[in-house]
Design a protein around this motif. Sequence first.
Motif, mmCIF file in Angstrom:
data_model
loop_
_atom_site.group_PDB
_atom_site.id
_atom_site.type_symbol
_atom_site.label_atom_id
_atom_site.label_comp_id
_atom_site.label_asym_id
_atom_site.label_seq_id
_atom_site.Cartn_x
_atom_site.Cartn_y
_atom_site.Cartn_z
ATOM 1 N N PRO A 20 -8.263 -14.939 20.796
ATOM 2 C CA PRO A 20 -8.855 -15.179 22.120
ATOM 3 C C PRO A 20 -9.639 -16.485 22.202
ATOM 4 O O PRO A 20 -9.662 -17.136 23.238
ATOM 5 C CB PRO A 20 -9.785 -13.968 22.312
ATOM 6 N N LEU A 21 -10.286 -16.871 21.089
ATOM 7 C CA LEU A 21 -11.152 -18.054 21.091
ATOM 8 C C LEU A 21 -10.374 -19.287 20.641
ATOM 9 O O LEU A 21 -9.701 -19.263 19.612
ATOM 10 C CB LEU A 21 -12.340 -17.810 20.154
ATOM 11 N N ASP A 22 -10.466 -20.371 21.440
ATOM 12 C CA ASP A 22 -9.729 -21.587 21.073
ATOM 13 C C ASP A 22 -10.422 -22.308 19.922
ATOM 14 O O ASP A 22 -11.510 -21.939 19.471
ATOM 15 C CB ASP A 22 -9.580 -22.502 22.289
ATOM 16 N N ARG A 23 -9.792 -23.360 19.446
ATOM 17 C CA ARG A 23 -10.294 -24.067 18.268
ATOM 18 C C ARG A 23 -11.639 -24.733 18.521
ATOM 19 O O ARG A 23 -12.449 -24.886 17.607
ATOM 20 C CB ARG A 23 -9.270 -25.105 17.820
ATOM 21 N N LEU A 26 -15.125 -22.816 22.661
ATOM 22 C CA LEU A 26 -15.782 -22.710 23.959
ATOM 23 C C LEU A 26 -14.909 -22.057 25.030
ATOM 24 O O LEU A 26 -15.405 -21.706 26.094
ATOM 25 C CB LEU A 26 -16.214 -24.101 24.452
ATOM 26 N N ILE A 27 -13.631 -21.887 24.770
ATOM 27 C CA ILE A 27 -12.703 -21.300 25.749
ATOM 28 C C ILE A 27 -12.184 -19.987 25.181
ATOM 29 O O ILE A 27 -11.661 -19.945 24.067
ATOM 30 C CB ILE A 27 -11.500 -22.222 26.038
ATOM 31 N N VAL A 28 -12.347 -18.918 25.965
ATOM 32 C CA VAL A 28 -11.837 -17.605 25.570
ATOM 33 C C VAL A 28 -10.738 -17.220 26.552
ATOM 34 O O VAL A 28 -10.920 -17.303 27.777
ATOM 35 C CB VAL A 28 -12.949 -16.540 25.576
ATOM 36 N N THR A 29 -9.601 -16.779 26.028
ATOM 37 C CA THR A 29 -8.469 -16.362 26.849
ATOM 38 C C THR A 29 -8.289 -14.858 26.732
ATOM 39 O O THR A 29 -8.225 -14.314 25.619
ATOM 40 C CB THR A 29 -7.172 -17.060 26.405
ATOM 41 N N VAL A 30 -8.229 -14.195 27.876
ATOM 42 C CA VAL A 30 -8.019 -12.748 27.918
ATOM 43 C C VAL A 30 -6.656 -12.492 28.544
ATOM 44 O O VAL A 30 -6.356 -12.997 29.632
ATOM 45 C CB VAL A 30 -9.126 -12.049 28.735
ATOM 46 N N ILE A 31 -5.835 -11.710 27.852
ATOM 47 C CA ILE A 31 -4.497 -11.363 28.341
ATOM 48 C C ILE A 31 -4.524 -9.901 28.770
ATOM 49 O O ILE A 31 -4.883 -9.020 27.981
ATOM 50 C CB ILE A 31 -3.438 -11.589 27.244
ATOM 51 N N ASN A 32 -4.161 -9.651 30.030
ATOM 52 C CA ASN A 32 -4.221 -8.271 30.521
ATOM 53 C C ASN A 32 -2.960 -7.506 30.128
ATOM 54 O O ASN A 32 -2.063 -8.044 29.464
ATOM 55 C CB ASN A 32 -4.462 -8.234 32.026
ATOM 56 N N LYS A 33 -2.901 -6.262 30.541
ATOM 57 C CA LYS A 33 -1.795 -5.397 30.134
ATOM 58 C C LYS A 33 -0.449 -5.912 30.628
ATOM 59 O O LYS A 33 0.582 -5.702 29.986
ATOM 60 C CB LYS A 33 -2.037 -3.977 30.657
ATOM 61 N N ALA A 34 -0.455 -6.598 31.767
ATOM 62 C CA ALA A 34 0.791 -7.126 32.324
ATOM 63 C C ALA A 34 1.208 -8.432 31.669
ATOM 64 O O ALA A 34 2.275 -8.963 31.987
ATOM 65 C CB ALA A 34 0.637 -7.323 33.834
ATOM 66 N N GLY A 35 0.377 -8.970 30.760
ATOM 67 C CA GLY A 35 0.730 -10.201 30.067
ATOM 68 C C GLY A 35 0.206 -11.464 30.705
ATOM 69 O O GLY A 35 0.512 -12.573 30.242
ATOM 70 N N TYR A 36 -0.593 -11.365 31.742
ATOM 71 C CA TYR A 36 -1.128 -12.547 32.418
ATOM 72 C C TYR A 36 -2.410 -13.005 31.739
ATOM 73 O O TYR A 36 -3.211 -12.199 31.267
ATOM 74 C CB TYR A 36 -1.388 -12.249 33.896
ATOM 75 N N ALA A 63 -13.586 -8.985 23.453
ATOM 76 C CA ALA A 63 -12.379 -9.062 24.288
ATOM 77 C C ALA A 63 -11.130 -8.542 23.586
ATOM 78 O O ALA A 63 -10.122 -8.274 24.258
ATOM 79 C CB ALA A 63 -12.144 -10.508 24.725
ATOM 80 N N ARG A 64 -11.172 -8.374 22.279
ATOM 81 C CA ARG A 64 -9.977 -7.905 21.563
ATOM 82 C C ARG A 64 -9.565 -6.507 22.011
ATOM 83 O O ARG A 64 -8.410 -6.135 21.860
ATOM 84 C CB ARG A 64 -10.237 -7.920 20.051
ATOM 85 N N GLY A 65 -10.489 -5.752 22.558
ATOM 86 C CA GLY A 65 -10.148 -4.403 23.010
ATOM 87 C C GLY A 65 -9.867 -4.307 24.507
ATOM 88 O O GLY A 65 -9.671 -3.212 25.020
ATOM 89 N N TRP A 66 -9.843 -5.436 25.197
ATOM 90 C CA TRP A 66 -9.633 -5.415 26.648
ATOM 91 C C TRP A 66 -8.169 -5.627 27.008
ATOM 92 O O TRP A 66 -7.432 -6.332 26.325
ATOM 93 C CB TRP A 66 -10.452 -6.526 27.325
ATOM 94 N N ASN A 67 -7.750 -5.015 28.102
ATOM 95 C CA ASN A 67 -6.422 -5.300 28.667
ATOM 96 C C ASN A 67 -6.517 -5.481 30.170
ATOM 97 O O ASN A 67 -5.545 -5.299 30.888
ATOM 98 C CB ASN A 67 -5.417 -4.198 28.315
ATOM 99 N N SER A 68 -7.697 -5.848 30.646
ATOM 100 C CA SER A 68 -7.929 -5.982 32.077
ATOM 101 C C SER A 68 -8.767 -7.218 32.360
ATOM 102 O O SER A 68 -9.794 -7.450 31.720
ATOM 103 C CB SER A 68 -8.648 -4.728 32.600
ATOM 104 N N HIS A 69 -8.324 -8.010 33.317
ATOM 105 C CA HIS A 69 -9.121 -9.160 33.752
ATOM 106 C C HIS A 69 -10.379 -8.705 34.483
ATOM 107 O O HIS A 69 -11.398 -9.408 34.473
ATOM 108 C CB HIS A 69 -8.294 -10.058 34.681
ATOM 109 N N LEU A 70 -10.314 -7.537 35.115
ATOM 110 C CA LEU A 70 -11.484 -7.020 35.823
ATOM 111 C C LEU A 70 -12.629 -6.772 34.850
ATOM 112 O O LEU A 70 -13.789 -7.119 35.117
ATOM 113 C CB LEU A 70 -11.124 -5.722 36.556
#
Length: 577
Positions: A20-23, A26-36, A63-70
């Motif tokens: 989730p954390l970039d190199r 400072l940027i964290v990416t969360v991917i939801n259940k639909a893959g977005y 965030a490793r346990g999340w699958n929702s952007h909400l």
Amino acid sequence: MSGRGRKAVLPPADHRVEPPLDRDGLIVTVINKAGYRKTFDFAELSVAEPMQRSLAAAFAAQARGWNSHLTAGSYWDKLVLFARFVAQLESPPEDLDGLTAAILKRWRARHVASNTGRHTLAVIRRLLRWDPRLAAGPAAEELAKRVPGVKPSRQSYKETERDQVVLAARRQFRAAWIRIRENTARLESWRAGDLAEGSREWRIGQVLDHLARNGDVPRTILPSGDVYATNRHLLGGASAEKSWGRLFLTRMELTALAVVLTDTFAWNLSVYDRMPAPTQAPSAGETTSVTYQVQVEKRRAGGGRWFSTENITDSGADSRGRLVTHALEATAHGRILAARLKPGTGLLMVARAHQPGREDRDLDRPRRVGPLTFGVSDDDAKRWGRLHGLGGSPFQRSRRTTVTREGRPLQHTHGTHESVYMLPDKQVQQASRGVFEAGAREALEQARSVLFGGQIVDEPNPDHQETAMVDCENEETSPWPSPEGGCGADFLLCLACRNAHVHPGHHPRLAHLHQQLHSLRSVLDDRTFQGGWNDHLLRLEDLRDKVGLAAWQAALAQVGDDDRAVVQLLLKGDLAP
């Protein structure tokens, strides 16, 4: 197997999960259940860069346990509040190890008084405890303090309020269902060739066929670029109900259907986004009713328990299953079109969008398919509530109303049912007052029944009649009258009678009886003793407390043979009143 019953497919051999954390940290990416994907830039937080990186690392770990952007967005909003709080301190710390117990106390005091604040405290505490530097010390002790639970603020509807909501929803959905059913019958007649070619009904049927296949009526584009319904005069107008709404629900009509479903089945609003179309369960020889299998998804139940199946029977106009039948009929054309445009789509709650080309903003919800939308959004719910004078979404209060009306857990645990739905609800509290009052009165009567009911006096009264236990003031006014007149009670019940008078001459016999009842308790089983002797023992103990323990003990030394004989007869039941 997946929750929907499809066989799981293994990822490619070279597949790697992207952290989730970039190199840059400072940027964290969360991917939801639909893959977005959705990114959160921690450089935007108003704190020093070291703290930005530390918060980003904690956010990524959570965030490793999340699958929702909400969920991610909710955490992010609270982090923004926390960063703003830190930035406004007199001497803002550079990193999380600079957070002191005093700072965290100020943070807690600012938020602990409200439901929203308590939720914010719980989220930030959960994130901060990911940092190993806050695992011990005064700051860790402050973080370890329990955050009070959020108190439910929503209340169930009063009966008149509930009637208003349900009546509005039923009227709106029923009007839509009748409109779609009538136009479906007209379309089927056209496809069967039952309409006279060239007639008005035939031309409308032709438009309906185009609508069913494309999701819209034929349109004409003018040289100016304006677009209008080609057959608006034939259809009677260009409104949604006169044009594409002839075969499809509008979003507000779909919301009305969801309101009625929630009132009937107590389903959450989020359930409607992903509810598959119900299937018919096998029925052994049943021809007058149909049973549907409805799959309900409840993600908060945890992995492996997301899906449950409910069997709902349509056995007539007044049955709950008739609503499922109408829902299937009202959404039939939308479901058929969705499956044709995107094979595999089989969701029940489908509506036609007013603005088909509009992009989806909430990537946690099902994406649009052509002109079709699925489920009911929070915005839809709020808009429907405002249109009907409710001031906001009716779903939480409707669900609470149904749960409290049913009086049993529905898609939640028994603990949640009691603590979240029943106990805090004012309507339940109001309805329970009579029960509590009756219970209190019954408890009071039971308490009174095991108390000494007579009077304690210093000396006998010559006008009173002596009994085996006490002196009786007037047996004609006994609470237990005999059919032949006088008192019909057992002598032991004299201790419960308001006419009883006890003077020191009675103390030895009563103290001896009390002693013998204790001995009897040791040889009888609990049920026998409770049924025949316990109340008498309790009355004697109450009398002992009123007389005084010293006088009671002294009376035991004065017990005579007559006292022993009378008590023996009483215990054997040989002494008639």
